[in-house]
Design an enzyme around this catalytic site. Sequence first.
Site, PDB file in Angstrom:
ATOM      1  N   GLU A  34       0.825  -1.211   0.000  1.00  0.00           N
ATOM      2  CA  GLU A  34       0.000   0.000   0.000  1.00  0.00           C
ATOM      3  C   GLU A  34       0.863   1.267   0.000  1.00  0.00           C
ATOM      4  OE1 GLU A  34      -2.946  -0.023  -0.759  1.00  0.00           O
ATOM      5  OE2 GLU A  34      -3.705  -1.993  -0.239  1.00  0.00           O
ATOM      6  N   CYS A  45     -14.015   1.487 -15.387  1.00  0.00           N
ATOM      7  CA  CYS A  45     -14.544   2.838 -15.201  1.00  0.00           C
ATOM      8  C   CYS A  45     -13.374   3.786 -14.925  1.00  0.00           C
ATOM      9  CB  CYS A  45     -15.535   2.839 -14.038  1.00  0.00           C
ATOM     10  SG  CYS A  45     -16.587   4.297 -13.934  1.00  0.00           S
ATOM     11  N   CYS A 105     -18.807   0.716 -20.302  1.00  0.00           N
ATOM     12  CA  CYS A 105     -20.082   0.390 -19.654  1.00  0.00           C
ATOM     13  C   CYS A 105     -20.655  -0.938 -20.141  1.00  0.00           C
ATOM     14  CB  CYS A 105     -21.087   1.516 -19.882  1.00  0.00           C
ATOM     15  SG  CYS A 105     -20.483   3.130 -19.325  1.00  0.00           S
ATOM     16  N   CYS A 117     -19.553  -3.402 -17.653  1.00  0.00           N
ATOM     17  CA  CYS A 117     -19.612  -2.988 -16.245  1.00  0.00           C
ATOM     18  C   CYS A 117     -20.745  -3.664 -15.486  1.00  0.00           C
ATOM     19  CB  CYS A 117     -19.787  -1.474 -16.164  1.00  0.00           C
ATOM     20  SG  CYS A 117     -19.857  -0.880 -14.460  1.00  0.00           S
ATOM     21  N   CYS A 145     -26.340   2.410 -12.725  1.00  0.00           N
ATOM     22  CA  CYS A 145     -25.414   3.556 -12.710  1.00  0.00           C
ATOM     23  C   CYS A 145     -26.164   4.855 -12.976  1.00  0.00           C
ATOM     24  CB  CYS A 145     -24.323   3.369 -13.763  1.00  0.00           C
ATOM     25  SG  CYS A 145     -23.188   4.767 -13.890  1.00  0.00           S
TER      26      CYS A 145
END
Length: 293
Positions: free
Chosen positions: A40, A195, A202, A205, A211
Site C-alpha cells: 500500500e 470505469c 459500460c 460494467c 449507474c
Amino acid sequence: MPYSPAAALIPWYRAHARDLPWRRPEYLERYGAWGVLVSEFMLQQTPVTRVIPHLEAWLARWPDPAGLALATPAQVLQQWANLGYPRRALWLHRAAVQIVQQHGGLVPRDVDALLALSGIGDYTARAVAAFAFGDRHPVVDTNTRRVIARAVHGRAQPDPPSRRDLDDMLTLLPHDPESAAIVNAAAMELGATLCTARAADCGACPLAGLCAWRAAGYPEGEDRRRRQAKYEGSDRQARGGVLRALRHAVEHRLPADAVLADWPDRVQRDRAIDSLIADGLLEAADGVLLLPR
DNA sequence: TTCCAGTAAG
DNA sequence: CTTACGGGAA
C-alpha cells in the site's frame, strides 16, 4: 439484475479481478499484514504495474518490520529506486520502527493505531485493516471516488477528496466484513480497469444497470480539476535528479559541486538540495552530499 | 497533458 | 481546504 451495487460487484470481482501479487494466498501467508502495508505504501500514487517488480525485491530483503527497522535511510532510499515520492520510503522506514517500538513488531489491526503511524492516512489505514485483517471499513482511493461519483451521484468526475467519501463508501458495504472487504476491492478494481478516468467501458460494467451517470445520459458536469504543474524544469525534477545521482554513486556520496552540475538554474539546484536536506532525504558534510545514514 | 490503490504540511 | 511532492506511460 442485482439490486445493490454490492450484490453486483461481488460476483464480478470473483470472476474478473486481476491476479495481483498482494491478492495471492501465498503472499498473504508469507508476509501477512506487513506485506499488505508495504504494497500500500508503494501504491500511493505509483501505478500497479510499476510497483510489482519492486515489491518482491523489497520484501525479500525486509520480510518483516523488525528487518526494515534495522536498515539505514540510505539503504531504504536505494531500494526504493525510482518509485517516486521518496519521502514515502522514509515514512515506511519510520513506520517500521514505530511498529517495533510500540506494537512489538506486529502491524496493528486498529485503524486509529494505523493512522498514528508515519505515512499512513485515511486510505492506507483502512486498506490494511480491511485487506490484511478482514475488518469492515470503507476503503476509498481515487478509483473508488470516481466509481461512486458516477454510479451513485451521476457525475463524471468526483469532487475533491473529503471525509464524506468514507460515508459514501460505508453505505455501500454489506454487513458481513468478508463481503465488505471484497466490495472495497471491487470498487477499486472497477475504477482501475473499466470505469477509468479516460474511458468508461459500460458494456462490461457490472453496475451498468444501476449507474446514475449512465441513466442520466453521461452528463459531463463541471470539471473542477486543477491543472497539474509542469514537471519539466520543476523543483521536483531537480530533486529527483539529485537523489538519482546519489543512488547511483559509489557509497551513495558525491562532491557537492558535482551533483546536477549541468542543471541550467543554479539557484533552483541549490533550492532542491536544501529542501531535500530539510526533508531528511539528503545529508551535507564538508563539501560532500550523501544519502542519510 | 493527464493520470496514477495518497499523505503531510501550510 | 489547497499545495508540494516523482516519474513513467497513454
